[in-house]
Scaffold this motif. Structure first.
Motif, short mmCIF file in Angstrom:
data_model
loop_
_atom_site.label_atom_id
_atom_site.label_comp_id
_atom_site.label_asym_id
_atom_site.label_seq_id
_atom_site.Cartn_x
_atom_site.Cartn_y
_atom_site.Cartn_z
N THR A 125 29.20 -12.81 1.78
CA THR A 125 29.95 -11.56 1.67
C THR A 125 29.09 -10.33 1.95
OG1 THR A 125 29.54 -11.54 -0.73
CG2 THR A 125 31.60 -12.54 0.03
N HIS A 126 27.87 -10.53 2.42
CA HIS A 126 26.96 -9.42 2.74
C HIS A 126 27.56 -8.59 3.88
CE1 HIS A 126 23.41 -7.27 4.14
NE2 HIS A 126 22.90 -7.51 2.94
N PRO A 127 27.40 -7.25 3.85
CA PRO A 127 27.98 -6.40 4.90
C PRO A 127 27.50 -6.73 6.32
CG PRO A 127 27.15 -5.06 3.09
CD PRO A 127 26.77 -6.48 2.80
N GLN A 128 26.29 -7.29 6.47
CA GLN A 128 25.77 -7.63 7.79
C GLN A 128 26.04 -9.09 8.17
OE1 GLN A 128 21.59 -6.25 7.42
NE2 GLN A 128 22.01 -5.19 9.35
N ARG A 129 26.84 -9.78 7.38
CA ARG A 129 27.07 -11.20 7.61
C ARG A 129 27.59 -11.49 9.01
NH1 ARG A 129 30.68 -15.02 8.03
NH2 ARG A 129 32.47 -13.72 7.58
N ALA A 130 28.56 -10.71 9.48
CA ALA A 130 29.15 -10.97 10.80
C ALA A 130 28.09 -10.86 11.90
CB ALA A 130 30.31 -10.03 11.07
N PHE A 183 24.83 -11.10 11.51
CA PHE A 183 23.84 -12.14 11.26
C PHE A 183 24.37 -13.49 11.74
CE2 PHE A 183 21.86 -15.39 8.60
CZ PHE A 183 20.53 -15.09 8.78
N THR A 184 25.63 -13.79 11.42
CA THR A 184 26.24 -15.06 11.83
C THR A 184 26.29 -15.16 13.35
OG1 THR A 184 27.51 -15.17 9.80
CG2 THR A 184 28.31 -16.49 11.64
N HIS A 185 26.64 -14.06 14.01
CA HIS A 185 26.67 -14.06 15.47
C HIS A 185 25.27 -14.34 16.04
CE1 HIS A 185 27.69 -13.14 19.59
NE2 HIS A 185 26.67 -12.29 19.62
N LEU A 186 24.26 -13.70 15.45
CA LEU A 186 22.88 -13.94 15.89
C LEU A 186 22.53 -15.42 15.77
CD1 LEU A 186 20.00 -12.87 16.67
CD2 LEU A 186 19.59 -12.64 14.20
N VAL A 187 22.82 -16.00 14.62
CA VAL A 187 22.49 -17.42 14.38
C VAL A 187 23.31 -18.32 15.31
CG1 VAL A 187 22.56 -19.30 12.69
CG2 VAL A 187 21.75 -17.03 12.01
N ASP A 188 24.61 -18.09 15.37
CA ASP A 188 25.48 -18.96 16.17
C ASP A 188 25.19 -18.87 17.67
OD1 ASP A 188 26.67 -19.85 13.88
OD2 ASP A 188 28.48 -18.63 14.09
N SER A 189 24.69 -17.74 18.13
CA SER A 189 24.43 -17.57 19.55
C SER A 189 23.01 -17.97 19.97
CB SER A 189 24.70 -16.12 19.97
OG SER A 189 23.78 -15.24 19.34
N THR A 190 22.21 -18.42 19.01
CA THR A 190 20.83 -18.80 19.30
C THR A 190 20.60 -20.25 18.90
OG1 THR A 190 20.22 -16.52 18.73
CG2 THR A 190 18.42 -18.11 18.94
N PRO A 191 20.47 -21.16 19.85
CA PRO A 191 20.34 -22.59 19.52
C PRO A 191 19.23 -22.90 18.50
CG PRO A 191 20.65 -22.31 21.87
CD PRO A 191 20.48 -20.93 21.30
N GLU A 192 18.08 -22.24 18.64
CA GLU A 192 16.97 -22.49 17.70
C GLU A 192 17.36 -22.11 16.28
OE1 GLU A 192 15.04 -21.10 21.61
OE2 GLU A 192 16.73 -20.49 20.38
N LEU A 241 29.31 -26.76 4.62
CA LEU A 241 30.73 -27.12 4.51
C LEU A 241 31.60 -25.91 4.17
CD1 LEU A 241 30.30 -30.47 2.56
CD2 LEU A 241 31.05 -30.22 4.94
N ALA A 242 31.09 -25.02 3.34
CA ALA A 242 31.89 -23.89 2.87
C ALA A 242 31.76 -22.66 3.77
CB ALA A 242 31.48 -23.52 1.45
N ARG A 243 30.84 -22.69 4.69
CA ARG A 243 30.59 -21.53 5.55
C ARG A 243 31.83 -21.16 6.36
NH1 ARG A 243 26.65 -21.52 10.63
NH2 ARG A 243 26.92 -19.36 11.21
N GLY A 244 32.11 -19.87 6.39
CA GLY A 244 33.21 -19.36 7.17
C GLY A 244 34.57 -19.49 6.52
N ARG A 245 34.66 -20.06 5.34
CA ARG A 245 35.94 -20.18 4.63
C ARG A 245 36.38 -18.81 4.15
NH1 ARG A 245 38.32 -25.24 5.19
NH2 ARG A 245 36.61 -26.64 5.70
N GLN A 246 37.68 -18.64 4.03
CA GLN A 246 38.22 -17.35 3.60
C GLN A 246 37.72 -16.97 2.21
OE1 GLN A 246 42.43 -17.07 4.04
NE2 GLN A 246 42.52 -15.00 3.24
N ASP A 247 37.64 -17.94 1.32
CA ASP A 247 37.14 -17.71 -0.04
C ASP A 247 35.97 -18.65 -0.28
OD1 ASP A 247 36.63 -17.44 -2.75
OD2 ASP A 247 38.74 -17.53 -3.34
N PRO A 248 34.74 -18.20 0.05
CA PRO A 248 33.58 -19.08 -0.07
C PRO A 248 33.38 -19.61 -1.49
CG PRO A 248 32.97 -17.02 1.02
CD PRO A 248 34.39 -16.88 0.56
N ARG A 249 33.62 -18.79 -2.47
CA ARG A 249 33.44 -19.21 -3.87
C ARG A 249 34.39 -20.36 -4.22
NH1 ARG A 249 30.43 -16.82 -7.36
NH2 ARG A 249 30.64 -17.34 -9.54
N ALA A 250 35.65 -20.22 -3.82
CA ALA A 250 36.64 -21.27 -4.08
C ALA A 250 36.26 -22.56 -3.35
CB ALA A 250 38.04 -20.81 -3.67
N ALA A 251 35.72 -22.44 -2.15
CA ALA A 251 35.30 -23.61 -1.39
C ALA A 251 34.16 -24.34 -2.10
CB ALA A 251 34.88 -23.20 0.03
#
Length: 194
Positions: free
Chosen positions: A104-109, A111-120, A166-176
């Motif tokens: 839920t961090h404000p820079q998550r989107a 950060f996630t794009h950086l990680v997902d777009s970089t194979p390493e 497993l819980a990454r990207g879920r609408q409610d991470p805590r519930a997942a």
């Protein structure tokens, strides 16, 4: 007098480490992971490349700067849980305390794009938690008086460490996270039709 100087030294090391990690993330987000060198990061943090490598094992570790103490924290969760608290409940609380705030961090989107777009980085992230499976399994086995190669302890450790993936990207991470721990605690039941 010695205690305060050690405290000051540790605070300076921690501040330097954080400055390096902050500079690296800023540069990675602005320019892309592959376009940023260790030298760029050192310059931005006003340190030498040697200093960067004293604090981090490589570029991937700079992105995941909180990873350093994870194994020690996981073992402490098992060994220092409150009297009467189950191992699963202690691990559930630890995951709930540490992982959803990242999601839920404000820079998550960004950060996630950086990680997902970089194979390493994708590969590093995928193994980030699970690399601690053996240490966590051993801590669980020790608490239960089981052999260190006990398959049940290794299985539990493996699945607990897979929860963030497993819980990454879920609408409610805590519930997942709660749902997955409920499955680990009570066993799997087929979902009911809606």
């Amino acid at each position: 007098m010695t205690v305060s100087s050690v405290g000051r030294r540790e605070r300076k090391k921690a501040a330097t480490r954080q400055a390096i990690a902050d500079a690296a993330l800023r540069l990675f987000l602005e320019h892309g992971y592959d376009q940023v060198s260790i030298r760029d990061i050192a310059d931005a943090a006003d340190v030498s490349t040697t200093t960067v490598f004293k604090h981090f094992t490589g570029k991937e570790a700079l992105v995941f700067d909180q990873e350093q103490d994870r194994e020690a924290q996981l073992i402490a969760v098992i060994r220092q849980r409150t009297s009467g608290q189950s191992i699963l409940d202690a691990l559930r609380q630890h995951v709930l305390d540490t992982w959803p705030p990242i999601e839920t961090h404000p820079q998550r989107a960004e950060f996630t794009h950086l990680v997902d777009s970089t194979p390493e980085l994708r590969a590093y992230a995928g193994h980030m938690w699970t690399r601690h499976t053996d240490a966590l399994a051993t801590a669980i086995a020790d608490e239960l008086g089981a052999d260190h190669d006990d398959l049940a302890c290794a299985t539990l450790a493996h699945y607990v460490l897979e929860i963030p993936t497993l819980a990454r990207g879920r609408q409610d991470p805590r519930a997942a996270v709660e749902m997955i721990f409920d499955i680990l605690t009570h066993g799997w039941r087929p979902p009911t039709a809606h």
